[in-house]
Design a protein around this motif. Sequence first.
Motif, mmCIF file in Angstrom:
data_model
loop_
_atom_site.group_PDB
_atom_site.id
_atom_site.type_symbol
_atom_site.label_atom_id
_atom_site.label_comp_id
_atom_site.label_asym_id
_atom_site.label_seq_id
_atom_site.Cartn_x
_atom_site.Cartn_y
_atom_site.Cartn_z
ATOM 1 N N VAL A 99 5.464 15.960 -1.008
ATOM 2 C CA VAL A 99 5.274 15.029 -2.125
ATOM 3 C C VAL A 99 4.459 13.831 -1.653
ATOM 4 C CG1 VAL A 99 6.428 13.523 -3.787
ATOM 5 C CG2 VAL A 99 7.390 15.774 -3.272
ATOM 6 N N LEU A 100 4.772 13.344 -0.468
ATOM 7 C CA LEU A 100 4.030 12.209 0.085
ATOM 8 C C LEU A 100 2.559 12.558 0.254
ATOM 9 C CD1 LEU A 100 6.528 11.008 2.855
ATOM 10 C CD2 LEU A 100 6.360 10.266 0.486
ATOM 11 N N ALA A 101 2.294 13.807 0.623
ATOM 12 C CA ALA A 101 0.909 14.228 0.828
ATOM 13 C C ALA A 101 0.097 14.181 -0.458
ATOM 14 C CB ALA A 101 0.883 15.641 1.416
ATOM 15 N N HIS A 102 0.802 14.167 -1.582
ATOM 16 C CA HIS A 102 0.129 14.112 -2.878
ATOM 17 C C HIS A 102 0.214 12.717 -3.504
ATOM 18 C CE1 HIS A 102 -0.798 18.407 -3.491
ATOM 19 N NE2 HIS A 102 0.253 18.604 -2.729
ATOM 20 N N ALA A 103 0.668 11.747 -2.748
ATOM 21 C CA ALA A 103 0.857 10.402 -3.296
ATOM 22 C C ALA A 103 -0.440 9.824 -3.852
ATOM 23 C CB ALA A 103 1.423 9.467 -2.220
ATOM 24 N N GLU A 104 -1.554 10.116 -3.207
ATOM 25 C CA GLU A 104 -2.827 9.554 -3.649
ATOM 26 C C GLU A 104 -3.124 9.944 -5.097
ATOM 27 O OE1 GLU A 104 -7.542 9.372 -2.331
ATOM 28 O OE2 GLU A 104 -6.074 10.415 -1.084
ATOM 29 N N ALA A 105 -2.754 11.170 -5.463
ATOM 30 C CA ALA A 105 -2.991 11.611 -6.841
ATOM 31 C C ALA A 105 -2.152 10.811 -7.824
ATOM 32 C CB ALA A 105 -2.677 13.096 -6.968
ATOM 33 N N LEU A 106 -0.984 10.368 -7.376
ATOM 34 C CA LEU A 106 -0.103 9.590 -8.234
ATOM 35 C C LEU A 106 -0.587 8.157 -8.415
ATOM 36 C CD1 LEU A 106 3.409 10.625 -6.881
ATOM 37 C CD2 LEU A 106 2.539 11.083 -9.161
ATOM 38 N N LEU A 107 -1.401 7.684 -7.489
ATOM 39 C CA LEU A 107 -1.720 6.259 -7.439
ATOM 40 C C LEU A 107 -2.943 5.865 -8.249
ATOM 41 C CD1 LEU A 107 -0.910 5.693 -3.669
ATOM 42 C CD2 LEU A 107 0.434 4.997 -5.631
ATOM 43 N N SER A 116 0.838 -1.193 0.000
ATOM 44 C CA SER A 116 0.000 0.000 0.000
ATOM 45 C C SER A 116 0.869 1.236 0.000
ATOM 46 C CB SER A 116 -0.909 0.003 1.236
ATOM 47 O OG SER A 116 -0.133 0.006 2.410
ATOM 48 N N ALA A 117 0.264 2.350 -0.347
ATOM 49 C CA ALA A 117 0.994 3.608 -0.395
ATOM 50 C C ALA A 117 1.333 4.084 1.004
ATOM 51 C CB ALA A 117 0.148 4.669 -1.106
ATOM 52 N N ILE A 118 2.410 4.862 1.100
ATOM 53 C CA ILE A 118 2.773 5.486 2.360
ATOM 54 C C ILE A 118 1.678 6.490 2.724
ATOM 55 C CG2 ILE A 118 4.499 6.903 3.506
ATOM 56 C CD1 ILE A 118 5.478 4.122 2.799
ATOM 57 N N PRO A 119 1.191 6.513 3.968
ATOM 58 C CA PRO A 119 0.163 7.481 4.352
ATOM 59 C C PRO A 119 0.662 8.901 4.160
ATOM 60 C CG PRO A 119 0.442 5.783 6.033
ATOM 61 C CD PRO A 119 1.572 5.615 5.069
ATOM 62 N N PRO A 120 -0.216 9.832 3.795
ATOM 63 C CA PRO A 120 0.193 11.230 3.630
ATOM 64 C C PRO A 120 0.829 11.780 4.893
ATOM 65 C CG PRO A 120 -1.992 10.887 2.707
ATOM 66 C CD PRO A 120 -1.627 9.628 3.457
ATOM 67 N N ALA A 121 1.858 12.582 4.705
ATOM 68 C CA ALA A 121 2.555 13.159 5.846
ATOM 69 C C ALA A 121 1.740 14.293 6.447
ATOM 70 C CB ALA A 121 3.917 13.690 5.398
ATOM 71 N N SER A 122 1.877 14.494 7.727
ATOM 72 C CA SER A 122 1.177 15.585 8.385
ATOM 73 C C SER A 122 1.942 16.876 8.157
ATOM 74 C CB SER A 122 1.070 15.313 9.887
ATOM 75 O OG SER A 122 2.350 15.309 10.478
ATOM 76 N N ALA A 123 1.239 17.984 8.265
ATOM 77 C CA ALA A 123 1.866 19.287 8.025
ATOM 78 C C ALA A 123 3.011 19.536 8.986
ATOM 79 C CB ALA A 123 0.811 20.387 8.148
ATOM 80 N N GLU A 124 2.916 18.931 10.203
ATOM 81 C CA GLU A 124 3.955 19.163 11.201
ATOM 82 C C GLU A 124 5.306 18.625 10.765
ATOM 83 O OE1 GLU A 124 0.947 18.029 11.789
ATOM 84 O OE2 GLU A 124 0.076 19.644 12.981
ATOM 85 N N THR A 125 5.327 17.662 9.813
ATOM 86 C CA THR A 125 6.589 17.063 9.398
ATOM 87 C C THR A 125 7.238 17.821 8.255
ATOM 88 O OG1 THR A 125 5.557 15.578 7.794
ATOM 89 C CG2 THR A 125 5.729 14.799 10.070
ATOM 90 N N ILE A 126 6.557 18.831 7.699
ATOM 91 C CA ILE A 126 7.094 19.578 6.574
ATOM 92 C C ILE A 126 7.946 20.732 7.086
ATOM 93 C CG2 ILE A 126 6.504 20.972 4.564
ATOM 94 C CD1 ILE A 126 3.915 19.375 4.337
#
Length: 270
Positions: free
Chosen positions: A112-120, A2-12
């Motif tokens: 980028v991870l936060a946008h992974a769903e769009a890539l999938l 499965s895809a990596i879960p989107p990162a939270s804003a706190e990690t950016i």
Amino acid sequence: MSAIPPASAETIDTSKPHPARVYDWFLGGKDNYPVDEELGRQIESLEPQTKYCAQHNRWFMRRATRHLAEAAGIRQFLDIGSGIPTEPNLHRIAQSAAPEARVVYVDNDPIVLAHAEALLTGTPEGATEFLEADARDPDAILEQAEGVLDFSRPIALSLVALMHFISDDDGAYDIVERLMAALAPGSHLVVSQMAGDFDPERTRQAVEMYKAGGVTLVPRSRAEVERFFAGFELVDPGIAWLPDWHPELGVDEVRNGTPVPLYAGVGRKR
């Protein structure tokens, strides 16, 4: 897998620019922060055609992917340093030519991870996955990618606008060698790289601007780019300026004849 879960804003980390977000700003995207735009504007003030050059990187990726999927028959793609989604993405190009194509994207930037769903969102016949990993850790990339790709069959390794952010001290050549060593014969390497022998003084200034922003930039000469392809069969026309690599494969490209100081190359593993 499965895809990596989107990162939270706190990690950016918005305190310093990130290459993927600066690149997004060059392409007219909205997924960047003031610190990224600031560096982007500094670079643009030095080289007004920077946005045009960034667009050429995207066009080269599309042409190379189209060539590999159609002419070379490649059905598996590993795109490292994929960056923030910009349509059409690599998997759109590959799966439009071969719906069964399998694509793995790799990046380490939380936005980028936060946008992974769009890539999938790919074809049902194929596979599209996103992995969180650092380009400087090829073993981790290979281990995770094995869940999606069949390493006994050819894979196209895409390193577009990536290697000029990895220094020799960080093992740039060793990273490429390690990745390609794991791939089957018939696999291909795709590289675009900022040139260090086009306008040395302007290039030096760009390096200093990136350094001031906390980003490593490593321009390379033609010979240094060729070194990434040591032992591989270069696809014609060999190492070329970005716009000159199979321009006939371009679709909806708008060119103005401005020089683009980046090298491009595609090589086949024997």
